[in-house]
Structure formats: structure tokens, C-alpha cells
Design an enzyme around this catalytic site. Structure first.
Site, mmCIF file in Angstrom:
data_model
loop_
_atom_site.group_PDB
_atom_site.id
_atom_site.type_symbol
_atom_site.label_atom_id
_atom_site.label_comp_id
_atom_site.label_asym_id
_atom_site.label_seq_id
_atom_site.Cartn_x
_atom_site.Cartn_y
_atom_site.Cartn_z
ATOM 1 C CE LYS A 13 -2.759 -33.232 19.595
ATOM 2 N NZ LYS A 13 -1.675 -34.230 19.803
ATOM 3 N NE ARG A 88 -6.494 -38.247 21.789
ATOM 4 C CZ ARG A 88 -5.847 -37.298 22.481
ATOM 5 N NH1 ARG A 88 -6.266 -36.043 22.425
ATOM 6 N NH2 ARG A 88 -4.839 -37.619 23.216
ATOM 7 N NE ARG A 128 3.316 -33.047 27.782
ATOM 8 C CZ ARG A 128 2.447 -33.401 26.848
ATOM 9 N NH1 ARG A 128 2.091 -32.545 25.906
ATOM 10 N NH2 ARG A 128 1.950 -34.622 26.834
ATOM 11 N NE ARG A 161 -0.257 -34.828 29.916
ATOM 12 C CZ ARG A 161 -0.705 -34.708 28.680
ATOM 13 N NH1 ARG A 161 -0.711 -33.533 28.089
ATOM 14 N NH2 ARG A 161 -1.145 -35.755 28.014
ATOM 15 N NE ARG A 172 -0.290 -39.720 26.045
ATOM 16 C CZ ARG A 172 0.658 -38.839 26.392
ATOM 17 N NH1 ARG A 172 1.569 -39.178 27.286
ATOM 18 N NH2 ARG A 172 0.669 -37.649 25.871
HETATM 19 P P1 ADP Z 1 -1.738 -35.910 24.195
HETATM 20 O O1 ADP Z 1 -2.236 -35.280 22.925
HETATM 21 O O2 ADP Z 1 -0.365 -35.462 24.570
HETATM 22 O O3 ADP Z 1 -1.913 -37.395 24.256
HETATM 23 P P2 ADP Z 1 -4.014 -34.876 25.699
HETATM 24 O O4 ADP Z 1 -3.821 -33.930 26.812
HETATM 25 O O5 ADP Z 1 -4.663 -34.388 24.454
HETATM 26 O O6 ADP Z 1 -2.548 -35.410 25.423
HETATM 27 O O7 ADP Z 1 -4.822 -36.162 26.201
HETATM 28 C C1 ADP Z 1 -4.474 -36.843 27.365
HETATM 29 C C2 ADP Z 1 -5.418 -38.027 27.598
HETATM 30 O O8 ADP Z 1 -6.772 -37.550 27.719
HETATM 31 C C3 ADP Z 1 -5.494 -39.059 26.486
HETATM 32 O O9 ADP Z 1 -4.465 -39.996 26.559
HETATM 33 C C4 ADP Z 1 -6.871 -39.680 26.751
HETATM 34 O O10 ADP Z 1 -6.854 -40.560 27.834
HETATM 35 C C5 ADP Z 1 -7.696 -38.479 27.155
HETATM 36 N N1 ADP Z 1 -8.378 -37.859 26.000
HETATM 37 C C6 ADP Z 1 -8.152 -36.619 25.504
HETATM 38 N N2 ADP Z 1 -8.927 -36.384 24.434
HETATM 39 C C7 ADP Z 1 -9.666 -37.495 24.222
HETATM 40 C C8 ADP Z 1 -10.643 -37.898 23.262
HETATM 41 N N3 ADP Z 1 -11.047 -37.071 22.264
HETATM 42 N N4 ADP Z 1 -11.179 -39.137 23.361
HETATM 43 C C9 ADP Z 1 -10.815 -39.977 24.331
HETATM 44 N N5 ADP Z 1 -9.881 -39.680 25.262
HETATM 45 C C10 ADP Z 1 -9.315 -38.459 25.225
#
Ligand code: ADP
Ligand code: ZN
Length: 220
Positions: A13, A88, A128, A161, A172
């Protein structure tokens, strides 16, 4: 165009939204990046979010919704955007819809569902790396920095990360299936979901994405 990128962690993404920015001027609001920025800046919101993120859990709806709608409110009304990682949960999606109506924005055009199986994702996330200063993302095989182990933008050391440890990645996935996947049905009933394969190479994936956008006449 107004897009939402859905799909499990590691499905490309962030990489694809960067290409959309470079080639079509589409601004990406990436919830994870915005949260990591708040953590690096020692902001109170960052402090609160950090422990959830490290554990591979979602941060509270109120926190992320406030943050994202605030950013969205700063964009010009006709600005094309991608929401990467938000909404999400269903509550986040409802809050977004209500906000768009309240602020007389057009509704989101499409939800792009990046599809990928978990074994491949686990493999991919091993490679990554991110910059600890500016947050830029790299991959040891697919998106290599110019100098090994160093950020192209600021020369800082790259690191894994904190939530890319195998155990946390599995967490996750569970969270994704339980809380985020139901959004596919929610948006599916509005006939707005379009799949894009997640396991293609970067450029091939981009072509698949642009194909979808062309079909919907969102790009020429
Ligand atoms: P990935 O898509 O690889 O899981 P992101 O960088 O999008 O990584 O998100 C990392 C973390 O940030 C998530 O595991 C969560 O803890 C938090 N996070 C990101 N976006 C949201 C969201 N919309 N709602 C709740 N937590 C979020
Ligand atoms: Zn950097």
C-alpha cells in the site's frame, strides 16, 4: 480521485501510494506514517499510540480518527488523495463518511483491496527497513537504498520497523482479519471495492492499479 487502500500489512500500500504521488500528484495520508511521525516528535498522541503499535494492535478509534480527519481537513477540496491504512474499523469508516458529508466533500470513489497471502507477506516484511529519522521505507530486495543500510534522503541508518518482528506481524494479521476485513463487506455493498494483486513486483503492481483506475475513468 479519492481512494482508500485496504489490505493486509505488507501488501504494498505505501509503495503504491508513493508512485501515485510521483506520477499523478495524488496525496497520500498514511495513518501508520502519521503515527510514527508523532512518536518521533514525542507528541502526547505518539506516546499513547506507541504501546498499541508495538504490540501489533490497533490504536483507539478516537485517536486515529481525530488525527486523520484533521489532516484531511487541511487538503484543498478538489485535491486527489489516498487514505492508506485508514479507515481500519467499521467505526472509523462511519466517522469518515459522516465527516465527508458534513464538510460537503464528495464520497470516496474506490476502495482498493490489495490481496496477498500471509506466507508471502511474512517473507516480504523480513526485508523491510525504515529510516529512523524521516520514516522513508525501503526493502532489501525490492526497493534498495542507494547506499547499503542508509536513507537516500537523509543518510541516516535504516532499521527494522519495531512492529515487523514475526510474532507481531502474526498479531497484525489476526487484527486485520478480525477488525479490518469486515470493511470489505461494508464497502462492497456500495460496489466500490476493486482487487489488486499484492504479490506482484512494484512496477507490475502499479500497472494493475492504474488499469483499475483507468476503467473507472479516474485517470486518462
Ligand atoms: P501495516 O499496514 O504494515 O500494518 P501501518 O504503518 O499502516 O502498517 O500501521 C502500523 C500500526 O499503526 C498498526 O499496526 C496500528 O497499530 C496503527 N494504525 C495505523 N492505522 C490505524 C488505524 N486506522 N486504526 C488503528 N490503528 C492504526
Ligand atoms: Zn531518512
Amino acid at each position: 480521485m479519492r481512494l482508500i487502500f485496504l489490505g493486509p500489512p505488507g501488501a504494498g500500500k505505501g509503495t503504491q501510494s508513493l508512485l501515485l504521488l510521483q506520477r499523478h500528484g495524488v496525496i497520500s495520508l498514511a495513518s501508520g506514517d502519521i503515527l510514527r511521525e508523532a512518536i518521533r516528535g514525542n507528541e502526547p498522541i505518539g506516546k499513547e499510540a506507541d504501546r498499541f503499535m508495538k504490540a501489533g494492535q490497533l490504536v483507539p478509534d478516537d485517536l486515529i480518527t481525530g488525527l486523520m480527519l484533521d489532516r484531511l481537513g487541511k487538503l484543498a477540496k478538489n485535491q486527489s488523495f489516498v487514505l492508506d491504512g485508514f479507515p481500519r474499523t467499521k467505526d472509523q469508516a462511519l466517522a469518515l463518511d459522516a465527516w465527508l458529508i458534513e464538510h460537503r466533500h464528495k464520497p470516496v470513489d474506490l476502495i482498493i483491496d490489495f490481496e496477498m497471502d500471509e506466507d508471502k507477506i511474512l517473507k516480504r516484511l523480513e526485508g523491510r527497513r525504515i529510516c529512523r529519522t524521516c520514516g522513508a521505507s525501503y526493502h532489501m530486495k525490492n526497493l534498495v537504498p542507494k547506499k547499503p543500510g542508509q536513507c537516500d534522503h537523509c543518510g541516516e541508518l535504516l532499521q527494522v520497523r519495531p512492529d515487523d518482528q514475526p510474532e507481531t506481524i502474526r498479531r497484525r494479521f489476526v487484527v486485520y482479519h478480525r477488525q479490518t476485513e469486515p470493511l470489505l463487506e461494508f464497502y462492497g455493498s456500495q460496489k466500490k471495492v476493486r482487487p489488486v494483486p499484492g504479490d506482484l513486483e512494484i512496477e507490475a503492481q502499479y500497472q494493475a492499479l492504474v488499469e483499475v483506475l483507468k476503467k473507472e475513468r479516474l485517470v486518462a
